[in-house]
Design a protein around this motif. Structure first.
Motif, short mmCIF file in Angstrom:
data_model
loop_
_atom_site.label_atom_id
_atom_site.label_comp_id
_atom_site.label_asym_id
_atom_site.label_seq_id
_atom_site.Cartn_x
_atom_site.Cartn_y
_atom_site.Cartn_z
N LYS A 181 0.78 -1.16 0.08
CA LYS A 181 0.13 0.09 -0.06
C LYS A 181 0.92 1.21 0.01
CE LYS A 181 -4.00 1.95 2.51
NZ LYS A 181 -3.26 3.52 3.08
N ILE A 182 1.77 1.39 0.79
CA ILE A 182 2.80 2.55 0.93
C ILE A 182 3.53 2.81 -0.18
CG2 ILE A 182 4.84 3.47 1.93
CD1 ILE A 182 3.62 1.99 4.78
N SER A 183 3.99 1.66 -0.89
CA SER A 183 4.92 1.54 -2.29
C SER A 183 3.93 2.26 -3.21
CB SER A 183 5.22 0.34 -2.49
OG SER A 183 6.28 -0.13 -1.69
N SER A 184 2.51 1.67 -3.43
CA SER A 184 1.66 2.24 -4.14
C SER A 184 1.41 3.53 -4.36
CB SER A 184 0.52 1.33 -4.29
OG SER A 184 0.87 -0.12 -4.68
N ASN A 229 1.22 10.92 5.78
CA ASN A 229 0.42 9.63 5.99
C ASN A 229 1.07 8.59 5.67
OD1 ASN A 229 -1.73 11.17 6.64
ND2 ASN A 229 -2.89 11.07 4.85
N LEU A 230 1.86 8.59 4.49
CA LEU A 230 2.94 7.53 4.18
C LEU A 230 3.86 7.27 5.27
CD1 LEU A 230 4.23 8.19 0.48
CD2 LEU A 230 2.37 6.24 1.27
N GLN A 231 4.65 8.33 5.87
CA GLN A 231 5.65 8.31 6.91
C GLN A 231 4.75 7.51 8.21
OE1 GLN A 231 8.88 10.98 7.15
NE2 GLN A 231 8.52 10.98 9.25
N SER A 232 3.80 8.04 8.61
CA SER A 232 3.04 7.41 9.65
C SER A 232 2.71 5.88 9.63
CB SER A 232 1.73 8.48 9.99
OG SER A 232 1.36 7.99 11.13
N SER A 233 2.15 5.55 8.35
CA SER A 233 1.80 4.29 8.14
C SER A 233 3.11 3.43 8.22
CB SER A 233 1.33 4.01 6.91
OG SER A 233 -0.12 4.73 6.80
N PHE A 234 4.11 3.74 7.61
CA PHE A 234 5.60 3.18 7.67
C PHE A 234 5.92 2.90 9.02
CE2 PHE A 234 9.93 2.45 6.90
CZ PHE A 234 10.14 1.80 5.93
N LEU A 253 13.76 3.55 1.12
CA LEU A 253 12.36 4.27 0.54
C LEU A 253 12.08 5.17 1.68
CD1 LEU A 253 10.09 4.32 -1.21
CD2 LEU A 253 8.99 2.15 -0.04
N ARG A 254 11.97 4.81 2.76
CA ARG A 254 11.41 5.80 3.82
C ARG A 254 12.06 7.03 3.65
NH1 ARG A 254 12.05 8.19 8.50
NH2 ARG A 254 10.56 8.42 10.01
N SER A 255 13.58 7.06 3.56
CA SER A 255 14.32 8.29 3.46
C SER A 255 13.86 9.09 2.43
CB SER A 255 16.05 7.96 3.15
OG SER A 255 16.51 7.24 4.31
N HIS A 256 13.62 8.59 1.17
CA HIS A 256 13.15 9.45 0.14
C HIS A 256 11.64 10.30 0.47
CE1 HIS A 256 16.08 7.59 -2.00
NE2 HIS A 256 15.88 8.08 -3.21
N PHE A 257 10.75 9.44 1.19
CA PHE A 257 9.63 10.19 1.50
C PHE A 257 9.59 10.97 2.62
CE2 PHE A 257 8.02 5.80 2.55
CZ PHE A 257 8.03 5.89 3.74
N SER A 258 10.67 10.61 3.76
CA SER A 258 10.96 11.32 4.99
C SER A 258 11.39 12.68 4.43
CB SER A 258 11.80 10.71 5.77
OG SER A 258 12.00 11.54 6.75
N VAL A 259 12.43 13.00 3.76
CA VAL A 259 13.05 14.06 3.35
C VAL A 259 12.03 15.08 2.56
CG1 VAL A 259 14.33 13.38 1.24
CG2 VAL A 259 15.32 15.17 2.64
N VAL A 260 11.24 14.40 1.85
CA VAL A 260 10.33 15.10 0.72
C VAL A 260 9.27 15.67 1.98
CG1 VAL A 260 8.39 14.65 -0.66
CG2 VAL A 260 10.38 13.96 -1.19
#
Length: 440
Positions: A181-184, A229-234, A253-260
């Motif tokens: 779900k997170i990747s999608s 929401n992505l980071q929270s779910s992760f 992957l988390r690093s990419h959406f965390s810095v964003v």
């Protein structure tokens, strides 16, 4: 006396504005202490946090008492708003710079240099604002504190040691449904953000044509919430620990959406400050006068440059770079299946059916192949599907298989059962409700 008045106690407005200004003014004195203006090193997360807290409570107090509609207090109120939003942006920037060693991102040297330029602009702006705040306090009869903060009260968070890693979650089963779900969702956010991608810095005229008509606080905050929401779910369902151990691909992957996420936080603050406090909006003379004063202290052109040529550029960069990682994580964790369905009647896989099939596969992001005879084709590509259509027609194939992401296959079966959105004459027909997202 009303209940609200009773709850405020016996203090007058004058007494309370002195009280709520005290630590705020002490921060200004500290900023202007020995070494200024080359004192950027003092701006730690703890100092930014103090500036955020003291400016917000003062701004709220002034707003409650109508400072936005009072010519004597309006500038003092606007300065507190400036401090709050610049400090919120600075806090996010400091957080990113502190965490770079953990993020382990590609091109982090160029990103770090750009981030330090942005942080330097914010700290220099705060240094310029501080004496104006003190002058306004004196004009309004607010006493300047005689005691000052000491530098030891605002240490940085980085030390030379780390705590022992002694919680072993290596054997914890990874919940594939959340990973999928997170990747999608990451891929979908990246796809929608592609409209903003650019490769060369914009000049100020181009930026002003984008802000606020195309890029604005509302739009940026919408994406900020999606990424948050992505980071929270992760963090809740996938990885609870830190960055030292664990599956590197997931943490990258988390690093990419965390810095964003943190970049979008900064952009949201910059855009709010620009749109609310610096942008020409046709207000009355007192507002224009104060806006001009703020523009002298916080250069709008540099603020916009940092918002777009730093914030937006690197958001686009990391969303784009993260696609390959998200795709790999997704394909590693999806449930796979195979279905056999008929081909579109009577015209086969021409433009409309090919586009609908590709949109379904792109919506979920997982790999799906269309198998026709001995041929295998990428079902996310309209061109590939049309090539398959030529083979199907030449070889009189009546049924094909789809193999891959079970989520896509479920919807492809629904699409096939409706003859791929066409009647027997090849005209378009309404799609089933389950496929409503194809109209987006």
């Amino acid at each position: 006396m009303t209940g609200a008045e009773k709850n405020t106690g016996s203090h007058s407005f004058t007494e309370k504005v002195h009280l709520f200004s005290r630590d705020y003014l002490k921060c200004c004195l500290f900023i202007l202490g020995p070494g200024s203006p080359n004192k950027g090193y003092v701006f730690t997360k703890k100092l930014f946090s103090k500036l955020i807290g003291t400016s917000q409570v003062l701004e709220d107090f002034l707003d409650f008492h109508g400072a936005k509609n009072n010519k004597d207090w309006y500038l003092y109120r606007e300065l507190s708003a400036a401090v709050r939003h610049l400090s919120l942006g600075g806090y996010s920037q400091k957080h990113i710079l502190n965490r770079l060693v953990c993020y382990d991102l590609p091109e982090d040297d160029a990103f770090e240099r750009d981030g330090r330029v942005t942080l330097d602009f914010l700290t220099r702006s705060l240094i310029k604002i501080a004496p104006i705040i003190l002058d306004e306090a004196r004009r309004l009869g607010i006493p300047i504190p005689e005691d000052e903060f000491d530098g030891s009260e605002f240490p940085g968070i980085v030390t030379g040691t780390g705590l022992e890693y002694n919680i072993d979650d290596e054997k914890k089963k990874q919940p594939k449904n959340y990973i999928v779900k997170i990747s999608s969702e990451f891929l979908n956010i990246s796809k929608h953000f592609d409209q903003y991608t650019f490769f060369e810095p914009f000049d100020v005229h181009r930026i002003r044509s984008l802000v606020p008509e195309v890029i604005n606080e509302v739009e940026v905050r919408r994406y900020e919430m999606l990424v948050h929401n992505l980071q929270s779910s992760f963090d809740t369902y996938v990885i609870h620990g830190g960055y030292v151990h664990g599956r590197r691909q997931l943490k990258t992957l988390r690093s990419h959406f965390s810095v964003v996420f943190h970049l979008l936080q900064s952009m949201g603050r910059f855009l709010h400050f620009y749109e609310r406090h610096l942008h020409e909006a046709g207000y009355r003379d007192i507002y224009k006068k104060v806006r001009n004063q703020l523009s002298f202290l916080v250069d709008p052109d540099i603020l916009l440059d940092r918002t777009i040529n730093y914030g937006l550029f690197w958001v686009c960069h990391f969303l784009s770079n993260g696609k390959e990682i998200a795709q790999a994580v997704l394909n590693e964790n999806i449930d796979r299946d195979v279905i056999q369905v008929g081909v579109p009647v009577p015209r086969g896989f021409h433009s409309r059916p090919s586009l609908l099939v590709a949109k379904i596969v792109q919506h979920y992001g997982g790999k799906v192949e269309l198998c026709a005879g001995e041929g295998r084709f990428d079902a996310s590509s309209v061109l590939d599907i049309q090539w398959a259509g030529g083979k199907i027609q030449n070889e009189n194939i009546t049924h094909v298989k789809f193999e891959g992401d079970a989520r896509s296959l479920r919807d492809l079966k629904v699409l096939a059962n409706s003859n791929y959105g066409e009647d027997t004459m090849g005209n378009g027909i309404p799609l089933p409700r389950e496929l409503g997202y194809l109209h987006e």
